[in-house]
Design an enzyme around this catalytic site. Structure first.
Site, PDB file in Angstrom:
ATOM      1  N   LYS A 113     -11.932  -0.807   4.660  1.00  0.00           N
ATOM      2  CA  LYS A 113     -12.369  -1.199   3.687  1.00  0.00           C
ATOM      3  C   LYS A 113     -13.389  -2.514   3.908  1.00  0.00           C
ATOM      4  O   LYS A 113     -14.376  -1.891   4.188  1.00  0.00           O
ATOM      5  CB  LYS A 113     -11.097  -1.987   2.904  1.00  0.00           C
ATOM      6  CG  LYS A 113      -9.694  -1.253   2.911  1.00  0.00           C
ATOM      7  CD  LYS A 113      -9.947   0.240   2.061  1.00  0.00           C
ATOM      8  CE  LYS A 113      -8.861   1.379   2.437  1.00  0.00           C
ATOM      9  NZ  LYS A 113      -7.558   0.965   2.226  1.00  0.00           N
ATOM     10  N   TYR A 137       0.798  -1.035   0.111  1.00  0.00           N
ATOM     11  CA  TYR A 137       0.005  -0.004  -0.017  1.00  0.00           C
ATOM     12  C   TYR A 137       0.996   1.198   0.064  1.00  0.00           C
ATOM     13  O   TYR A 137       1.863   1.214   0.692  1.00  0.00           O
ATOM     14  CB  TYR A 137      -0.817  -0.004   1.341  1.00  0.00           C
ATOM     15  CG  TYR A 137      -1.930   1.105   1.614  1.00  0.00           C
ATOM     16  CD1 TYR A 137      -2.880   1.249   0.492  1.00  0.00           C
ATOM     17  CD2 TYR A 137      -1.619   2.090   2.532  1.00  0.00           C
ATOM     18  CE1 TYR A 137      -3.600   2.401   0.926  1.00  0.00           C
ATOM     19  CE2 TYR A 137      -2.386   3.245   2.625  1.00  0.00           C
ATOM     20  CZ  TYR A 137      -3.690   3.355   1.701  1.00  0.00           C
ATOM     21  OH  TYR A 137      -4.229   4.532   1.705  1.00  0.00           O
TER      22      TYR A 137
HETATM   23  C1  PLP Z   1      -6.235   1.358   2.634  1.00  0.00           C
HETATM   24  C2  PLP Z   1      -5.011   0.354   3.191  1.00  0.00           C
HETATM   25  C3  PLP Z   1      -4.285   0.779   4.170  1.00  0.00           C
HETATM   26  C4  PLP Z   1      -4.306   2.078   4.960  1.00  0.00           C
HETATM   27  O1  PLP Z   1      -5.450   1.987   5.562  1.00  0.00           O
HETATM   28  P1  PLP Z   1      -6.283   3.357   5.935  1.00  0.00           P
HETATM   29  O2  PLP Z   1      -7.545   3.012   6.878  1.00  0.00           O
HETATM   30  O3  PLP Z   1      -6.528   4.225   4.745  1.00  0.00           O
HETATM   31  O4  PLP Z   1      -5.214   4.238   7.149  1.00  0.00           O
HETATM   32  C5  PLP Z   1      -3.396  -0.110   4.425  1.00  0.00           C
HETATM   33  N1  PLP Z   1      -3.142  -1.431   3.694  1.00  0.00           N
HETATM   34  C6  PLP Z   1      -3.951  -1.844   2.587  1.00  0.00           C
HETATM   35  C7  PLP Z   1      -3.878  -2.964   1.845  1.00  0.00           C
HETATM   36  C8  PLP Z   1      -4.941  -0.720   2.326  1.00  0.00           C
HETATM   37  O5  PLP Z   1      -6.004  -0.985   1.164  1.00  0.00           O
END
Ligand code: PLP
Length: 399
Positions: free
Chosen positions: A210, A111
């Protein structure tokens, strides 16, 4: 609830908060910063750990405790914790696991902000960082140093959907570095599809923003693992180092989202499979990367490591230049141009200029993140409607 209850039962019932005399079905939101003590002696007992009970929301809160216990159960881990964002979870776990002079070995497709934190952040504090392709176990082995303390990767990776063999990496790591931790970011798969702890990982991290929440209205992060390490992450990493506390209201929303995790993720997977096949058959599409397609280089690993489906993310490249590819994205109607993923709405983005703009062109090339890749987070709409939107706009740029 029985101890051996199934996934769906646990995603609904684990962590029930009992409030005698009222007994609400849904857990109320404990929107409070602090908790009253009945005497100075009780306050002292709470602080010394002699007596269990809440003190202050940065140290614990019933809504946060509930989702922590629930995710630990779904991931088959001993304990869990929640934080204010996925990055809050990653930084909290890393500040706890690493010291100056330690070595972090991570996969090269990460990420974007994780990449930036590792290569520009941790290195400022004397942590050595090496990124290699974790598909290549010989390369991982060759990069191990006497001070390697953490092995870190995502699978499927973001955004190029490489698959890392969790069991093989965990075995290699533990054989060569008995006191190192294997940490897996399981955001893309969720415990409904993949349980890294069962495959030998020590810690699992999530951006709960997510799929765990699933409704695009919360920023949150979570981590699960062995009880003693998670306690250290809570009582040092979160409490003293990052302070990345999750709000009680956000915890309530995640609890609500988790109740439907299995049916949502199943539909994301079913829709994605149909859309991946459609894209693979369209003449304007040069390449589709989706772990569920036979054309994925590690489709066999996907079938072994992921259960129930192959996730809701598809990455693809078009048979045209950047300008026309942008025209295609801009003309989509149902698919929304936005970063993030795992929401009810189908989202599309261009990783090289958006989520992975923290990468240098060289780092993009090393990680095989193509300049022309588009990332589609398949939503929960009718697959036929998403396909119609994609088809119309692909046909328009074909002319
Ligand atoms: C979005 C995401 C993050 C970071 O998460 P946030 O909630 O935006 O801080 C870390 N790892 C993956 C794989 C992501 O998709």
């Amino acid at each position: 609830m029985e101890k051996n209850s199934g996934f769906a039962t646990r995603q609904i019932h684990v962590g029930k908060v009992d409030i005698p005399g009222i007994a609400p079905l849904a857990t109320p939101i404990f929107q409070t910063s602090t908790f009253e003590f009945d005497s100075t002696a009780q306050g002292a007992r709470r602080f010394s750990g002699e007596e269990n009970g809440y003190i202050y929301t940065r140290l614990g809160n019933p809504n946060i405790a509930k989702i922590s216990e629930k995710l630990a159960s779904l991931e088959n881990a001993e304990a869990g914790m929640a934080m204010g964002s996925g990055m809050g979870a990653i930084t909290t776990v890393m500040w706890t696991a690493l010291h100056a002079g330690d070595h972090l070995l991570a996969d090269d497709a990460l990420y974007g902000c994780t990449f930036s934190y590792f290569t520009h952040g941790l290195t400022r504090y004397g942590v050595e960082v090496t990124l290699v392709n974790f598909e290549d176990l010989d390369a991982v082995k060759a990069a191990i140093r006497p001070n390697t303390k953490v092995f870190y990767f995502e699978t499927p990776t973001n955004p190029n959907l490489k698959l890392i063999d969790i069991e093989a990496v965990a075995k290699l790591a533990h054989e060569n570095c008995p006191d190192a931790k294997v940490i897996v970011d399981n955001t893309f798969a969720t415990p409904y599809l993949q349980k890294p702890i069962e495959l030998g990982a020590d810690v699992v991290i999530h951006s709960a923003t997510k799929y765990l929440n699933g409704h695009g209205d919360v920023i949150a992060g979570m981590a699960v693992g062995k009880a003693d390490f998670i306690t250290e992450c809570s009582m040092f990493g979160l409490k003293d180092m990052t302070g990345a506390v999750l709000g009680p209201f956000e915890a309530y929303l995640i609890d609500r989202g988790l109740k439907t995790l299995d049916i949502r993720v199943q539909k994301h997977c079913d829709n994605a499979m149909k859309i991946a096949r459609f894209l693979e058959g369209h003449p304007m599409v040069k390449r589709v990367i989706y772990p569920g397609l036979e054309s994925h280089p590690r489709h066999e690993l996907a079938k072994r490591q992921m259960k129930n489906g192959f996730g809701g993310i598809i990455t693809f490249e078009l048979n045209c230049d950047r300008e026309r590819s942008a025209e295609f994205v801009n003309s989509l109607n149902l698919c929304t141009i936005a970063v993030s993923l795992g929401d009810a709405e189908t989202l599309i983005e261009h990783p090289a200029t958006m989520t992975h703009s923290t990468y240098t062109p060289e780092a993009l090339e090393q990680a095989k993140i193509g300049e022309s890749m588009l990332r589609l987070s398949v939503g929960l709409e009718d697959a036929d409607d998403i396909i119609r939107d994609l088809d119309e706009c692909l046909n328009r740029i074909e002319k």
